[in-house]
Scaffold this active site. Structure first.
Site, PDB file in Angstrom:
ATOM      1  N   ARG A 263      -6.565   1.978 -15.201  1.00  0.00           N
ATOM      2  CA  ARG A 263      -6.504   2.576 -13.897  1.00  0.00           C
ATOM      3  C   ARG A 263      -7.181   3.800 -13.974  1.00  0.00           C
ATOM      4  NH1 ARG A 263      -2.467   4.331 -11.077  1.00  0.00           N
ATOM      5  NH2 ARG A 263      -3.190   3.374  -9.207  1.00  0.00           N
TER       6      ARG A 263
ATOM      7  N   CYS B 288     -14.451   1.102 -27.296  1.00  0.00           N
ATOM      8  CA  CYS B 288     -15.770   1.876 -27.658  1.00  0.00           C
ATOM      9  C   CYS B 288     -16.706   2.231 -26.137  1.00  0.00           C
ATOM     10  CB  CYS B 288     -16.519   1.002 -28.566  1.00  0.00           C
ATOM     11  SG  CYS B 288     -15.879   0.918 -30.368  1.00  0.00           S
TER      12      CYS B 288
ATOM     13  N   GLY C 142       3.636  -3.683  -3.850  1.00  0.00           N
ATOM     14  CA  GLY C 142       3.603  -4.041  -5.129  1.00  0.00           C
ATOM     15  C   GLY C 142       3.940  -2.710  -5.855  1.00  0.00           C
ATOM     16  N   ARG C 143       3.004  -1.789  -5.684  1.00  0.00           N
ATOM     17  CA  ARG C 143       3.113  -0.463  -6.613  1.00  0.00           C
ATOM     18  C   ARG C 143       4.630   0.298  -6.181  1.00  0.00           C
ATOM     19  NH1 ARG C 143      -0.325   4.328  -6.628  1.00  0.00           N
ATOM     20  NH2 ARG C 143       0.212   4.827  -8.631  1.00  0.00           N
TER      21      ARG C 143
ATOM     22  N   GLY D  65       0.760  -1.140   0.005  1.00  0.00           N
ATOM     23  CA  GLY D  65      -0.083   0.024  -0.121  1.00  0.00           C
ATOM     24  C   GLY D  65       0.748   1.396   0.041  1.00  0.00           C
TER      25      GLY D  65
HETATM   26  N1  PLP Z   1      -1.045  -7.436  -0.182  1.00  0.00           N
HETATM   27  C1  PLP Z   1      -2.242  -7.481  -0.473  1.00  0.00           C
HETATM   28  C2  PLP Z   1      -2.929  -8.653   0.133  1.00  0.00           C
HETATM   29  C3  PLP Z   1      -3.095  -6.896  -1.532  1.00  0.00           C
HETATM   30  O1  PLP Z   1      -4.072  -6.996  -1.740  1.00  0.00           O
HETATM   31  C4  PLP Z   1      -2.059  -5.890  -2.323  1.00  0.00           C
HETATM   32  C5  PLP Z   1      -2.652  -5.035  -3.186  1.00  0.00           C
HETATM   33  O2  PLP Z   1      -3.706  -5.321  -3.801  1.00  0.00           O
HETATM   34  C6  PLP Z   1      -0.872  -5.614  -2.015  1.00  0.00           C
HETATM   35  C7  PLP Z   1      -0.226  -6.267  -0.985  1.00  0.00           C
HETATM   36  C8  PLP Z   1       0.192  -4.560  -2.777  1.00  0.00           C
HETATM   37  O3  PLP Z   1      -0.422  -3.227  -2.768  1.00  0.00           O
HETATM   38  P1  PLP Z   1       0.482  -2.175  -3.191  1.00  0.00           P
HETATM   39  O4  PLP Z   1       0.566  -2.375  -4.659  1.00  0.00           O
HETATM   40  O5  PLP Z   1      -0.585  -1.101  -3.103  1.00  0.00           O
HETATM   41  O6  PLP Z   1       1.599  -2.160  -2.512  1.00  0.00           O
END
Ligand code: PLP
Length: 863
Positions: free
Chosen positions: A779, A810, A742-743, A704
């Site tokens: 997104r 479309c 992730g992000r 997150g």
């Molecule tokens: N962990 C869990 C369980 C998630 O569902 C997610 C994203 O959906 C993440 C980690 C990674 O989140 P982020 O890409 O915002 O860091």
């Protein structure tokens, strides 16, 4: 010259810096003289000088030698004087001597009182006007320099803190016939004086606070009964929103005093809110326009015109702090509010918005407008602590819809207000004056919200008697802010890549590596697992693996993919976090050797044999989530994730009954989280639940971490998050901490390249159509996410257009970006959509049977 009415002209810092600007000042002065008016010209310091004076004060107050800082100030004024052919020594020698004396004195005692600061800071305006007056006189203009301190006296301010008395003084708005008579009698056509400065009844120099030059000009207008007040600045008036952020903003041709006051107070920077009352008190019209014209583009502020209620602007204000006061049953006590507000007064803080309930009063403070540093907040809370439990919430920002009679049109705002569905609103306030509706939201969401609201309310508007031309039609737009991203240095390589086929996701390994390094630098985190749902390109996974990170997978296919690349991994490097998965998927998780996470009690209740005598993690719902959009908030009643507090007893019972060892607790509360305490709050909550689960040794704090989308956003403060978690660890040595972003790891390392198919104008709007649509990057359509968009083929060309960048799908929602400033753009150009590395290709589809962007990992650069 008594028979000529006065006009007050105020020129800001950029309008008085350099010879060309003074030539323009002169043209304007001549034009007003030709109108039969007598100009009283009020000027600010030249650009950058107030900061240089602040630096001088800081050096002196720290006991450092101020010589360098003084030399810098002198050099800037010398450049200005030389450009105008004026002798700096003749015009300003005495002022510079004074400044040296003051700075050296402060340096000797290593102290700068507010009184001294006021004297030092006043030098900026005094110097700029002395040089300007000398030049005008040499040009043959009949001009007389006047010291503003001899014309403007502040009101007595006993009892207020010295900062307020000297740096944010107030003056009455009354007429001053004696001053008028004195100025009328001067044997010069033009009077030139300073903004920002005045004297107090004791004769000492005081300042009028931020934006003080506007206020000075309005006060002078009131005192001499001016026929008009003109605020000349670098934008041609007030707009439906900040035009630098939203170039389709429209000029507001006409505003009532009350509306302009509301707009200025709500955050419109072009006019200071304190500047309206003095003009209004005497019915003096205010014109706000650009020093450089065009002459017919300005905002006129005066008595309100009749007309139906209407929203006139969407205004954002940053730097808003909320103070929440839990009154612990004191609400019924007479005088609580009076006592609380007295504390704010004693700290020199004015309260802006107020919301009350039975047990809580929340107020907002505009820290910037109060011109006081945020450190003021701590002592304020301490003093409020005697009355209630006080808490500071920030950083927040306020977005206001401004217009007279707003209550009468609430029903029309419905579609626009839908935008708030996606953002946490801390406070709503509807002004008693019926002039605004204000929402306080988390500051990082402010810009996107304003974009969206403005597009809803003014997107299809046309010019009329109220709304003037759009900012971009005025040819005023400055270059669009461009984040200096990795793509700038790799422009040629990226264009070559695009020539091999678009749409195309390009990934930069160096940025990926830097992002990983930042996470590995967190001392509080023992293990980082990469959430591969963000992007599972094999090259990315290889780099992540090589740096020792683990993988967080949410489906058996993701597990297989990772195992296919790296073979068996130890359970601490392979985490399986599915939700609403079928029984056999849990079995596959165990078979893959992953750490399996349960996010509900259902599997234990219905398939206990799968978990008997095994170790698992349990995902809890922390109850309160965060995130850039409601779809990515993964906690709280609305979200499907995690074991809620109400199921904890059953969980404890089931794990005991089936001899399941809960070795880890997990909480992921959302994506794009800016709130720095979100992770330590989760850790604290998980630790409290772990008290009942003796096997727990790992707390997984989820992912997150927010990524800045826009150039004006700061990167998330990892050091602050780390410090809060280190403090947590000191108290809870039992746990190791994991994180699974992730992000943060891949968003900034990826860019989507798309080729322009067509350019089209329609009904005053311009569309640039590219070959990547929402099937490649969903997104923007799904979350209203904002991605910077650049014309990679013409990176150095100046912006010339405002356009919506759209795809070939479309769907009306197939828009990658609204209202973007672009250079002239043609078929075949390559557009770059930035920060698209995460949740780009992995969320892509074949909708409309169009293939989504291919992917390429760039070679490491030799930088
Ligand atoms: N962990 C869990 C369980 C998630 O569902 C997610 C994203 O959906 C993440 C980690 C990674 O989140 P982020 O890409 O915002 O860091």
């Amino acid at each position: 010259m008594a028979e000529r009415p006065w006009i007050v002209l105020k020129f800001g810092g950029t309008s008085v810096t350099g010879a060309a600007r003074w030539a323009r000042v002169r043209e304007i002065v001549d034009a007003r003289l030709a109108e039969g008016l007598r100009p009283l010209v009020v000027c600010s310091a030249i650009s950058g000088i107030s900061d240089a004076l602040e630096a001088l004060i800081a050096a002196s107050a720290a006991g450092r030698d101020p010589t360098d800082a003084l030399a810098e100030i002198e050099a800037r004024h010398r450049t200005q004087a030389d450009a105008l052919g004026v002798s700096l020594e003749d015009a300003c020698g005495d002022l510079l001597d004074d400044l040296r004396r003051l700075a050296r004195g402060a340096s000797l005692v290593a102290e700068a009182s507010p009184r001294l600061r006021a004297r030092v800071l006043s030098a900026g305006e005094l110097l700029s006007t002395r040089i300007g007056a000398a030049w005008l006189a040499e040009q043959g203009v009949s001009v007389r320099w006047q010291d503003a301190r001899a014309m403007l006296t502040s009101e007595p301010a006993r009892g207020l803190p010295a900062e307020v008395r000297y740096l944010s003084a107030r003056c009455g708005t009354q007429a001053d016939p004696a001053l008028q008579a004195r100025l009328d009698a001067l044997d010069a056509e033009v009077v030139l004086t300073q903004g920002f400065i005045a004297r107090n009844p004791q004769g000492e120099t005081v300042l009028l606070g931020r934006g003080g030059s506007d206020t000075s000009a309005a006060l002078f207008a009131a005192r001499v009964g001016a026929a008009r007040l003109e605020i000349l600045t670098d934008v041609p008036g007030m707009f439906t929103t900040n035009p630098r952020a939203v170039p389709s903003a429209r000029l507001l041709r006409r505003l009532g005093y009350d509306e302009a006051q509301e707009l200025a107070s709500a955050g419109a920077k072009v006019l200071h809110p304190r500047a309206i009352a003095p003009a209004r008190a005497h019915g003096i019209p205010i014109l706000v326009g650009a020093t450089d014209g065009p002459d017919d583009a300005f905002t006129e502020i005066g008595q309100p015109l009749p007309g139906p209620p209407r929203v006139k602007a969407v205004v954002a204000r940053r730097g808003v702090g909320l103070v929440s006061m839990d009154t612990l049953g004191m609400w019924q006590e007479p005088g609580f509010l009076a006592d609380a507000f007295a504390v704010f007064k004693a700290h020199g803080l004015s309260v802006d918005l107020v919301a009350t309930s039975e047990s809580n009063v929340t107020v907002s403070l505009d820290l910037a407008a109060n011109a006081l540093p945020p450190e003021v907040v701590e002592p304020l809370l301490a003093d409020l602590g005697a009355l209630c439990r006080a808490r500071y919430i920030g950083p927040t920002g306020a977005v206001s819809l401004v217009g007279r009679g707003i209550r009468a049109i609430l029903h029309e705002l419905g579609p626009a207000l839908e935008r708030f569905r996606d953002h946490k609103v801390h406070l709503v306030s509807q002004a008693a004056s019926d002039l605004n509706l204000t929402f306080v939201v988390d500051e990082p969401h402010l810009a996107t919200l304003v974009d969206q609201l403005h597009a809803r309310l003014f997107g299809s508007s046309r010019a009329d008697e109220l709304l003037g031309p759009r900012w971009d039609e005025l040819g005023e737009a400055p270059p669009a802010p461009q984040r200096a991203g990795w793509w700038v240095a790799r422009q040629e390589e990226l264009l070559e890549e695009a020539a091999r086929g678009t749409p195309c996701y390009a990934y930069d390994p160096d940025t990926l590596d830097r992002n990983i390094s930042a996470l590995l630098g967190l001392r509080s985190i023992d293990r980082v697992l990469y959430a591969i749902k963000a992007n599972h390109h094999p090259e990315i996974l290889r780099r992540v693996h090589a740096r020792g990170l683990g993988f967080e997978c949410v489906s058996p296919a993701e597990l297989r993919f990772v195992r296919g690349l790296f073979g068996a991994l130890p359970p601490e490097r392979l985490l399986f976090t599915p939700n609403f998965a079928a029984a056999e998927e849990y079995a596959q998780g165990f078979e893959a050797g992953a750490t399996v996470t349960l996010d509900s009690v259902y599997p234990l209740r219905h398939w206990p044999e799968l978990f008997q005598d095994r170790a698992v993690f349990v995902r809890l719902d922390p109850g309160r989530g965060h995130g850039h959009h409601r779809y990515v908030v993964t906690a709280g009643k609305q979200s499907k994730f995690g074991v809620p507090a109400s199921d904890l007893d059953e969980l404890l019972d089931l794990v005991a009954r089936h001899r399941v060892r809960v070795e880890g607790l997990h909480a992921h509360a959302g994506s794009g989280v800016h709130h720095l305490r979100a992770w330590v709050d989760k850790a604290t909550l998980l630790a409290s639940v772990a008290e009942q689960l003796p096997d727990v040794r790992v707390l997984d704090l989820g992912g997150g971490l927010a990524v800045p989308d826009r150039a004006d956003q700061d990167p998330i403060d990892l050091a602050a998050i780390d410090a809060s978690l280190m403090a947590f660890r000191a108290v809870h040595p039992r746990f190791t901490l994991w994180m699974e972003p992730g992000r943060f790891i891949i968003a900034t390392a990826g860019a989507l390249l798309a080729r322009v198919n067509q350019v089209k104008g329609k009904d005053g709007r311009r569309f640039v159509g590219v070959d990547a649509g929402m099937n490649s990057l969903i997104r923007p359509a799904l979350y209203g996410a904002w991605h910077e968009i650049l014309n990679l083929s013409r990176l150095d060309a100046p912006p010339a257009w405002t356009a919506d960048v759209v795809g070939p799908i479309c769907e009306t929602g197939d828009v990658l970006g609204h209202d973007r400033r672009l250079p002239e753009t043609a078929e075949g150009d390559v557009m770059l959509i930035a920060n698209a590395g995460a949740y780009g290709r992995t969320m892509a589809s074949h909708y409309n049977m169009r293939p989504p962007g291919r992917e390429v990992m760039m070679p490491p650069s030799c930088r």
